[in-house]
Motif scaffolding. Sequence first.
Motif, PDB file in Angstrom:
ATOM      1  N   GLU A 130       0.226   4.790 -11.289  1.00  0.00           N
ATOM      2  CA  GLU A 130       0.726   4.026 -10.374  1.00  0.00           C
ATOM      3  C   GLU A 130      -0.239   3.429  -9.538  1.00  0.00           C
ATOM      4  O   GLU A 130      -1.095   4.256  -9.138  1.00  0.00           O
ATOM      5  CB  GLU A 130       1.706   4.718  -9.706  1.00  0.00           C
ATOM      6  CG  GLU A 130       2.547   3.815  -8.401  1.00  0.00           C
ATOM      7  CD  GLU A 130       3.388   4.646  -7.582  1.00  0.00           C
ATOM      8  OE1 GLU A 130       3.951   4.115  -6.772  1.00  0.00           O
ATOM      9  OE2 GLU A 130       3.369   5.768  -7.743  1.00  0.00           O
ATOM     10  N   GLN A 131      -0.401   2.034  -9.103  1.00  0.00           N
ATOM     11  CA  GLN A 131      -1.139   1.556  -8.221  1.00  0.00           C
ATOM     12  C   GLN A 131      -0.629   0.863  -7.322  1.00  0.00           C
ATOM     13  O   GLN A 131       0.367   0.020  -7.416  1.00  0.00           O
ATOM     14  CB  GLN A 131      -2.429   0.649  -9.133  1.00  0.00           C
ATOM     15  CG  GLN A 131      -3.254  -0.328  -8.182  1.00  0.00           C
ATOM     16  CD  GLN A 131      -4.318   0.766  -7.453  1.00  0.00           C
ATOM     17  OE1 GLN A 131      -4.946   1.516  -8.142  1.00  0.00           O
ATOM     18  NE2 GLN A 131      -4.349   0.686  -6.154  1.00  0.00           N
ATOM     19  N   THR A 132      -0.767   1.322  -5.883  1.00  0.00           N
ATOM     20  CA  THR A 132      -0.170   0.760  -4.857  1.00  0.00           C
ATOM     21  C   THR A 132      -0.801  -0.317  -4.191  1.00  0.00           C
ATOM     22  O   THR A 132      -2.122  -0.113  -4.096  1.00  0.00           O
ATOM     23  CB  THR A 132       0.384   1.589  -3.739  1.00  0.00           C
ATOM     24  OG1 THR A 132      -1.010   2.368  -3.347  1.00  0.00           O
ATOM     25  CG2 THR A 132       1.215   2.809  -4.432  1.00  0.00           C
ATOM     26  N   ILE A 133      -0.296  -1.458  -3.957  1.00  0.00           N
ATOM     27  CA  ILE A 133      -0.966  -2.583  -3.334  1.00  0.00           C
ATOM     28  C   ILE A 133      -1.486  -1.855  -1.799  1.00  0.00           C
ATOM     29  O   ILE A 133      -2.645  -2.445  -1.520  1.00  0.00           O
ATOM     30  CB  ILE A 133      -0.181  -3.639  -3.013  1.00  0.00           C
ATOM     31  CG1 ILE A 133       0.662  -4.428  -4.223  1.00  0.00           C
ATOM     32  CG2 ILE A 133      -0.632  -4.827  -2.042  1.00  0.00           C
ATOM     33  CD1 ILE A 133      -0.184  -5.023  -5.029  1.00  0.00           C
ATOM     34  N   ALA A 134      -0.775  -1.204  -1.208  1.00  0.00           N
ATOM     35  CA  ALA A 134      -1.406  -0.571  -0.064  1.00  0.00           C
ATOM     36  C   ALA A 134      -2.749   0.187  -0.172  1.00  0.00           C
ATOM     37  O   ALA A 134      -3.516   0.017   0.806  1.00  0.00           O
ATOM     38  CB  ALA A 134      -0.278   0.468   0.545  1.00  0.00           C
ATOM     39  N   ASP A 135      -2.935   0.647  -1.279  1.00  0.00           N
ATOM     40  CA  ASP A 135      -4.369   1.355  -1.654  1.00  0.00           C
ATOM     41  C   ASP A 135      -5.352   0.311  -1.980  1.00  0.00           C
ATOM     42  O   ASP A 135      -6.444   0.574  -2.013  1.00  0.00           O
ATOM     43  CB  ASP A 135      -4.146   2.319  -2.704  1.00  0.00           C
ATOM     44  CG  ASP A 135      -3.432   3.665  -2.295  1.00  0.00           C
ATOM     45  OD1 ASP A 135      -3.402   3.838  -0.947  1.00  0.00           O
ATOM     46  OD2 ASP A 135      -2.783   4.273  -3.079  1.00  0.00           O
ATOM     47  N   LEU A 136      -4.858  -0.878  -2.393  1.00  0.00           N
ATOM     48  CA  LEU A 136      -6.082  -1.911  -2.822  1.00  0.00           C
ATOM     49  C   LEU A 136      -6.540  -2.775  -1.477  1.00  0.00           C
ATOM     50  O   LEU A 136      -7.558  -3.182  -1.512  1.00  0.00           O
ATOM     51  CB  LEU A 136      -5.294  -2.848  -3.423  1.00  0.00           C
ATOM     52  CG  LEU A 136      -4.868  -2.605  -5.021  1.00  0.00           C
ATOM     53  CD1 LEU A 136      -4.438  -3.760  -5.653  1.00  0.00           C
ATOM     54  CD2 LEU A 136      -6.204  -2.331  -5.950  1.00  0.00           C
ATOM     55  N   LEU A 137      -5.508  -2.595  -0.419  1.00  0.00           N
ATOM     56  CA  LEU A 137      -6.078  -3.305   0.855  1.00  0.00           C
ATOM     57  C   LEU A 137      -6.977  -2.711   1.783  1.00  0.00           C
ATOM     58  O   LEU A 137      -6.898  -1.160   1.512  1.00  0.00           O
ATOM     59  CB  LEU A 137      -4.638  -3.344   1.692  1.00  0.00           C
ATOM     60  CG  LEU A 137      -3.591  -4.269   1.184  1.00  0.00           C
ATOM     61  CD1 LEU A 137      -2.277  -4.284   2.089  1.00  0.00           C
ATOM     62  CD2 LEU A 137      -3.998  -5.907   0.812  1.00  0.00           C
ATOM     63  N   PRO A 138      -7.947  -3.083   2.642  1.00  0.00           N
ATOM     64  CA  PRO A 138      -9.014  -2.545   3.404  1.00  0.00           C
ATOM     65  C   PRO A 138      -7.678  -1.581   4.384  1.00  0.00           C
ATOM     66  O   PRO A 138      -6.676  -1.692   4.548  1.00  0.00           O
ATOM     67  CB  PRO A 138      -9.286  -3.406   4.371  1.00  0.00           C
ATOM     68  CG  PRO A 138      -9.193  -4.838   3.234  1.00  0.00           C
ATOM     69  CD  PRO A 138      -7.854  -4.672   2.617  1.00  0.00           C
ATOM     70  N   ALA A 139      -8.805  -0.435   4.806  1.00  0.00           N
ATOM     71  CA  ALA A 139      -7.870   0.476   5.731  1.00  0.00           C
ATOM     72  C   ALA A 139      -7.380   0.040   6.785  1.00  0.00           C
ATOM     73  O   ALA A 139      -6.136   0.340   7.315  1.00  0.00           O
ATOM     74  CB  ALA A 139      -8.962   1.387   6.076  1.00  0.00           C
TER      75      ALA A 139
END
Length: 173
Positions: A130-139
Motif C-alpha cells: 500500500e502506498q498512500t498519497i498522503a505519504d507522497l506529499l511534502p510534510a
Amino acid sequence: MNILLLTYSDTGNNGKFAARVAEKLGAKGITIAPKKHRPTCGLVMDLILSREPKVTPAPEIMREYDLIVFCSPVWMGQVASPLRAYLGALRTNPKPYVLLCVSGGSGGGNPKLAEELERRTGKKPALVFEQTIADLLPADADKSIKATSAYRISDAEAERLATVAARTLETIL
C-alpha cells in the motif's frame, strides 16, 4: 509463472501504477469495470451495505492464471467494491493473490486491509503493498481527503512505485 494483474482505477492513479507493474512482471494486465456507472454515493453505499457491483470481465478469467495481482484503491479502509466479485471467486477457486494499492491515506493507513481480504477470500494474501498519497506529499502539504483525492501521481512516481512493488513481489514468486 502465469500472472494476471487486475486493475480497478477510478482516478487513474492505480491504472498508471498497474501498467508499469504488469510490464515489469510480464503479467497480463486487464482493467476491471463496473457494468454500469455508479455515482460516488452509490460506491459509498456499496461499502456500507457490503454490496458487490456487477463487473467485467467475469471473475472466471482468473482460472487460467497461477497468481492474481489486484491493483486498486482502498475506500474508507476497505477494498474497493468492484474487487469483491473477484475476491469471492477466490474463495471457491483458491490461488495465491496480492493487493497493490495507491490510496489517499488522509486518515492514516489501512491496518485491517489484510484481514478483510482474508475474510472475503478465505485465504491470507501473499502480499499487501500500500502506498498512500498522503505519504507522497511534502510534510507541510494539505493531506485532507479532498486534497489526497484530487492528487494524480506523476509518471516518475508511478515508475518508482512499480519498481519497488515488482521487487517486493519477486521475493514471493
